[in-house]
Write a protein that holds these residues in place. Sequence first.
Motif, PDB file in Angstrom:
ATOM      1  N   ASN A 161      -8.391  -2.329  10.990  1.00 33.06           N
ATOM      2  CA  ASN A 161      -8.261  -1.134  11.827  1.00 33.06           C
ATOM      3  C   ASN A 161      -6.797  -0.731  11.987  1.00 33.06           C
ATOM      4  O   ASN A 161      -6.462   0.465  11.970  1.00 33.06           O
ATOM      5  N   ARG A 162      -5.908  -1.702  12.121  1.00 34.10           N
ATOM      6  CA  ARG A 162      -4.478  -1.403  12.218  1.00 34.10           C
ATOM      7  C   ARG A 162      -3.956  -0.824  10.900  1.00 34.10           C
ATOM      8  O   ARG A 162      -3.131   0.100  10.902  1.00 34.10           O
ATOM      9  N   ILE A 163      -4.435  -1.370   9.795  1.00 37.15           N
ATOM     10  CA  ILE A 163      -4.043  -0.844   8.482  1.00 37.15           C
ATOM     11  C   ILE A 163      -4.485   0.607   8.345  1.00 37.15           C
ATOM     12  O   ILE A 163      -3.726   1.466   7.878  1.00 37.15           O
ATOM     13  N   MET A 164      -5.713   0.898   8.759  1.00 34.02           N
ATOM     14  CA  MET A 164      -6.229   2.259   8.655  1.00 34.02           C
ATOM     15  C   MET A 164      -5.424   3.241   9.494  1.00 34.02           C
ATOM     16  O   MET A 164      -5.238   4.397   9.113  1.00 34.02           O
ATOM     17  N   ASP A 165      -4.907   2.772  10.632  1.00 32.57           N
ATOM     18  CA  ASP A 165      -4.066   3.641  11.462  1.00 32.57           C
ATOM     19  C   ASP A 165      -2.811   4.067  10.693  1.00 32.57           C
ATOM     20  O   ASP A 165      -2.394   5.237  10.755  1.00 32.57           O
ATOM     21  N   VAL A 166      -2.204   3.115   9.974  1.00 32.89           N
ATOM     22  CA  VAL A 166      -1.000   3.435   9.215  1.00 32.89           C
ATOM     23  C   VAL A 166      -1.350   4.303   8.005  1.00 32.89           C
ATOM     24  O   VAL A 166      -0.610   5.233   7.668  1.00 32.89           O
ATOM     25  N   VAL A 167      -2.481   4.005   7.353  1.00 35.64           N
ATOM     26  CA  VAL A 167      -2.924   4.823   6.217  1.00 35.64           C
ATOM     27  C   VAL A 167      -3.082   6.275   6.645  1.00 35.64           C
ATOM     28  O   VAL A 167      -2.707   7.203   5.913  1.00 35.64           O
ATOM     29  N   THR A 168      -3.604   6.502   7.827  1.00 39.63           N
ATOM     30  CA  THR A 168      -3.765   7.857   8.354  1.00 39.63           C
ATOM     31  C   THR A 168      -2.407   8.536   8.527  1.00 39.63           C
ATOM     32  O   THR A 168      -2.228   9.709   8.183  1.00 39.63           O
ATOM     33  N   LEU A 169      -1.434   7.787   9.048  1.00 41.91           N
ATOM     34  CA  LEU A 169      -0.079   8.326   9.200  1.00 41.91           C
ATOM     35  C   LEU A 169       0.553   8.659   7.856  1.00 41.91           C
ATOM     36  O   LEU A 169       1.313   9.620   7.722  1.00 41.91           O
ATOM     37  N   LEU A 170       0.217   7.846   6.841  1.00 42.52           N
ATOM     38  CA  LEU A 170       0.753   8.067   5.504  1.00 42.52           C
ATOM     39  C   LEU A 170       0.149   9.294   4.829  1.00 42.52           C
ATOM     40  O   LEU A 170       0.654   9.775   3.828  1.00 42.52           O
ATOM     41  N   GLY A 171      -0.982   9.742   5.399  1.00 39.58           N
ATOM     42  CA  GLY A 171      -1.671  10.864   4.770  1.00 39.58           C
ATOM     43  C   GLY A 171      -2.565  10.429   3.635  1.00 39.58           C
ATOM     44  O   GLY A 171      -2.869  11.201   2.733  1.00 39.58           O
ATOM     45  N   LEU A 191       3.058  -4.220   3.402  1.00 39.73           N
ATOM     46  CA  LEU A 191       4.182  -3.289   3.332  1.00 39.73           C
ATOM     47  C   LEU A 191       3.650  -1.941   2.871  1.00 39.73           C
ATOM     48  O   LEU A 191       2.922  -1.861   1.881  1.00 39.73           O
ATOM     49  N   PHE A 192       4.006  -0.889   3.576  1.00 38.00           N
ATOM     50  CA  PHE A 192       3.570   0.458   3.231  1.00 38.00           C
ATOM     51  C   PHE A 192       4.740   1.215   2.612  1.00 38.00           C
ATOM     52  O   PHE A 192       5.824   1.279   3.194  1.00 38.00           O
ATOM     53  N   MET A 249       0.833  -1.197   0.000  1.00 36.90           N
ATOM     54  CA  MET A 249       0.000   0.000   0.000  1.00 36.90           C
ATOM     55  C   MET A 249       0.870   1.251   0.000  1.00 36.90           C
ATOM     56  O   MET A 249       2.025   1.218   0.414  1.00 36.90           O
ATOM     57  N   GLY A 250       0.290   2.331  -0.456  1.00 38.46           N
ATOM     58  CA  GLY A 250       0.978   3.618  -0.436  1.00 38.46           C
ATOM     59  C   GLY A 250       0.174   4.636  -1.212  1.00 38.46           C
ATOM     60  O   GLY A 250      -0.608   4.280  -2.094  1.00 38.46           O
ATOM     61  N   PRO A 251       0.334   5.917  -0.902  1.00 40.59           N
ATOM     62  CA  PRO A 251      -0.397   6.964  -1.622  1.00 40.59           C
ATOM     63  C   PRO A 251       0.071   7.064  -3.071  1.00 40.59           C
ATOM     64  O   PRO A 251       1.098   6.489  -3.462  1.00 40.59           O
ATOM     65  N   SER A 252      -0.670   7.789  -3.884  1.00 39.95           N
ATOM     66  CA  SER A 252      -0.283   8.005  -5.277  1.00 39.95           C
ATOM     67  C   SER A 252       1.108   8.624  -5.339  1.00 39.95           C
ATOM     68  O   SER A 252       1.427   9.546  -4.582  1.00 39.95           O
ATOM     69  N   ILE A 262      10.250   1.869   2.126  1.00 42.05           N
ATOM     70  CA  ILE A 262       9.308   1.175   3.009  1.00 42.05           C
ATOM     71  C   ILE A 262       9.112   2.019   4.263  1.00 42.05           C
ATOM     72  O   ILE A 262      10.070   2.303   4.994  1.00 42.05           O
ATOM     73  N   PHE A 263       7.878   2.428   4.489  1.00 47.48           N
ATOM     74  CA  PHE A 263       7.529   3.302   5.606  1.00 47.48           C
ATOM     75  C   PHE A 263       7.177   2.497   6.851  1.00 47.48           C
ATOM     76  O   PHE A 263       7.501   2.881   7.975  1.00 47.48           O
TER      77      PHE A 263
END
Length: 255
Positions: free
Chosen positions: A238-248, A215-216, A40-43, A222-223
């Motif tokens: 829910n844990r994934i969403m926590d990291v997604v939030t940190l990723l912006g 992997l983010f 996963m990762g932002p655009s 790798i973040f």
Amino acid sequence: MNSILKVENIEKYYGNKENITKAIDDISFRIDEGEFVGIMGPSGSGKTTLLNCISTIDNVSSGKIIINDQDITKLKSKLLDKFRQDELGFIFQDFNLLDTLTCYENIALALTIKGENVHNIDKKIREIASILGIYDVLNKYPYQISGGQKQRVASARAIVKNPALILADEPTGALDSRSARMLLDRLENLNTELKATILMVTHDAFTASYSNRVLFIKDGRIFNELIKGNDNRKEFFNRIMDVVTLLGGDDNNVF
């Protein structure tokens, strides 16, 4: 456990001396046989470039990618084509099925190109069709079936040749929520029952929650990494969403 994929200190640059973009910045990780790993990762994070390098669509600027004990960064044209044909299975967001062939023929094509014994082809197709729930559409053409069925046919085509590694690029991106759940359930079954090794790129936290490890990627590196462990899928989500939030990230999916 046997490592199917080893990514060792890879970097990928685009552009020239005046304008260089580093899409991948010293990434290393491994995937063992039978794992289901999400990326996963932002655009613009580099996740698609990473998948393209692993899938042999693109070349790394430096580093090694080893699949099934073969360093693919050293393979040339014909050997690379054969490696891709024998060892990799691809599941694309837009299905990439041939409308002039039936679903059965689309799946059979992967085995025919590989040089599979004709007597084994029918048996293998019907076995994988039963697992993926597409037995009743084998004689239909892609334009006659739903998007979810098309993606499962595409998945069957990728899996039927028993590749070392299955690469899925946003496999649920073109599907409605019901079809996406059905496909993900089938991929999960393939991983647990057939021990298929899957690497899946997705922007969607719900889709990623089906994997065993995520992997983010951020800014080509790798973040973070999450391992599902004993979590149920909702807890892992829910844990994934926590990291997604940190990723912006801007993922608004709910469980």
